[in-house]
Design a protein around this motif. Structure first.
Motif, PDB file in Angstrom:
ATOM      1  N   MET A 167       0.959  -1.022   0.118  1.00 10.75           N
ATOM      2  CA  MET A 167       0.164  -0.121  -0.001  1.00 10.75           C
ATOM      3  C   MET A 167       0.682   1.095   0.093  1.00 10.75           C
ATOM      4  O   MET A 167       1.842   1.353   0.655  1.00 10.75           O
ATOM      5  N   ARG A 168       0.403   2.115  -0.716  1.00 13.83           N
ATOM      6  CA  ARG A 168       1.323   3.484  -0.858  1.00 13.83           C
ATOM      7  C   ARG A 168       0.188   4.613  -0.273  1.00 13.83           C
ATOM      8  O   ARG A 168      -0.832   4.603  -0.782  1.00 13.83           O
ATOM      9  N   GLU A 189      -1.992  -2.392  -3.878  1.00 14.30           N
ATOM     10  CA  GLU A 189      -1.648  -3.284  -4.973  1.00 14.30           C
ATOM     11  C   GLU A 189      -1.919  -4.636  -4.490  1.00 14.30           C
ATOM     12  O   GLU A 189      -1.587  -4.903  -3.248  1.00 14.30           O
ATOM     13  N   GLN A 205      -2.678  -4.263   4.887  1.00 15.71           N
ATOM     14  CA  GLN A 205      -1.380  -4.828   5.343  1.00 15.71           C
ATOM     15  C   GLN A 205      -1.038  -5.931   4.184  1.00 15.71           C
ATOM     16  O   GLN A 205      -2.023  -6.872   4.088  1.00 15.71           O
ATOM     17  N   GLU A 223      -4.002  12.879   2.040  1.00 18.46           N
ATOM     18  CA  GLU A 223      -4.063  12.698   3.441  1.00 18.46           C
ATOM     19  C   GLU A 223      -4.816  11.417   3.863  1.00 18.46           C
ATOM     20  O   GLU A 223      -4.727  11.261   5.073  1.00 18.46           O
TER      21      GLU A 223
END
Lengths: 201, 247
Positions: free
Chosen positions: B12-13, B23, B49, B17
């Motif tokens: 995860m990116r 992904e 996660q 905010e």
């Protein structure tokens, strides 16, 4: 075509305020208007405080905390146990732990976590500086207080591996049921972690 | 455009905010990215996660757009994976390997393999062997599969102890003896004529084998420097295996 209704200085103020976390263009306009209305009570003192912070803030070369002195207040505090170091991801976590006031320890700020997705490797964090700090022999216990994320825990394991063979106790925060948490809403991993670290009543 | 699928979160990116770009290795749509609005909230962060299985609805106006994911948790295993170094590094290493695949290219059996490996990551005996087989399957999907069924020199299907670093084909003991110092070892657990489980030395040979071809065919041509997750997983697994055998 929208006609301009304010001067460029106010437009610039709004644009810059909109870049602050938590503020978008609309709330930045409201904030700017509020500051302008309270020019003497708020805008003046705020700009003075910001200028002071800009001139004086330093990053502590020992722990990575932000302060106006280097080494910072925490590193030079004689009442703190400098042999106990809490390792955190960033300064916000340091402030959170200080608010909790659970331990009177020193800190080390990593500057993030190892993240292949974001291209953050060990050299981008202050892990080498942490290892050097441990090698001085002054640190007896390291509490790795990183987030309970895959990246945070991977960073914790990496640090532990770097310290293998050194005379130091390495601990990490417990994972489990948060205060106010209801078991029905927790994931399996948290429940297993909580069960495994159960304590006697 | 819209589809529903299930998949395993790879990463995860942060995006802005409050949102995140997740992904996910999906069953029918391959490795897929999508925006998750509110992905950084307290309820969604544990769901996104790596290692968690999620149910997804993907929506976009055009197929080439990033699109948005609506995510529901199916099985949240990240917390369990964090309990052991081998499991943690194994998940990260698998995610890094799956990122070598092109986006939106389905690989159902690799997805299934990841599920099996995740279920065994806390058992060093199984985890290491499954991981080597996973890497072989990945090399195959990338077009660089190894042929370990028959000897490249004499066609024999028995006594295959080497792998040619040039061709990626198995070589028998007799045919490979003159070139033994240049050959890669084929561990017993990968031999098709035996039914062996992996021991520490076999696992080391297995990882060396797959690592060689990953470097040669994938990392070096793409100019990629792999991160330390694979190496950390190998070290942690071999340590756990030795500890298990001593006990």
């Amino acid at each position: 075509m929208v006609k301009r209704v304010t001067g460029p200085e106010i437009e610039k103020l709004i644009q810059l305020l909109a870049k602050v976390p938590g503020l978008g263009p609309r709330s930045a306009r409201r904030a700017a208007l509020h500051l302008i209305k309270k020019r003497d009570q708020l805008m003046g003192p705020l700009s003075g405080a910001m200028q002071d912070a800009y001139d004086k803030v330093k990053i502590c070369s020992t722990c990575g905390n932000v302060d106006t002195a280097d080494p910072c207040t925490i590193c030079t505090d004689p009442t703190r146990d400098q042999s106990l170091v809490i390792v955190v991801e960033d300064v916000g976590d340091l402030w959170a732990l200080e608010r909790a006031a659970a331990l009177n320890a020193a800190y080390h700020v990593l500057g993030g976590t190892l993240s292949p997705l974001d291209g953050v490797g060990p050299d981008d964090l202050t892990i080498a500086a942490l290892v050097d700090r441990v090698k001085t022999g002054e640190v007896k216990e390291l509490i790795i207080a990183v987030n309970a994320t895959i990246e945070g825990q991977a960073t914790a394991h990496y640090i532990t591996d770097q310290l293998e063979g050194m005379d130091i106790k390495v601990t990490r925060l417990a994972h489990g049921v948060p205060v106010g948490g209801e078991l029905d809403y927790l994931d399996e991993g948290t429940l297993v972690a909580a069960l495994r670290s159960r304590t006697s009543l | 455009m819209e589809w529903q699928d299930e998949g395993i979160v790879l990463g995860m990116r942060r995006h802005g905010e409050t949102s995140a770009i997740a992904e996910v290795m999906t069953l029918a749509h391959g490795r897929h990215l999508g925006l998750v609005r509110g992905g950084r909230s307290r309820t969604m962060r544990p769901v996104l996660q790596p290692g968690n299985r999620v149910s997804l609805t993907w929506r976009a106006r055009l197929s080439e757009h990033l699109g948005e994911f609506r995510v529901e948790p199916v099985s949240q295993r990240a917390g369990l994976l964090m309990q052991s170094a081998a499991a943690l590094h194994g998940m990260r290493a698998m995610a890094a390997l799956l990122r070598l695949l092109p986006e939106r290219d389905p690989h159902r059996h690799l997805c299934d393999a990841v599920e099996v490996i995740i279920a065994h990551l806390d058992d060093p005996t199984s985890a290491g062997e499954l991981f080597v087989r996973f890497e072989l399957a990945l090399l195959n999907e990338l077009g660089f599969g190894l042929d370990l069924a028959r000897c490249a020199a004499n066609g024999s299907a028995v006594d295959l102890v080497y792998v040619s670093p040039k061709s990626g084909r198995a070589v028998s003991k007799t045919a490979g003896a003159p070139y033994a110092d240049r050959m890669l070892a084929l561990p017993d657990f990968l031999r098709t004529d035996l039914n062996e489980t992996a021991d520490p030395s076999g696992l080391e040979a297995g990882f060396r084998l797959t690592g060689f071809f990953l470097d040669r065919h994938v990392y070096e041509p793409r100019g990629i420097t792999p991160d330390n997750a694979r190496e950390s997983f190998i070290i942690a697994t071999l340590k756990a295996l030795e500890k298990q055998q001593m006990a």
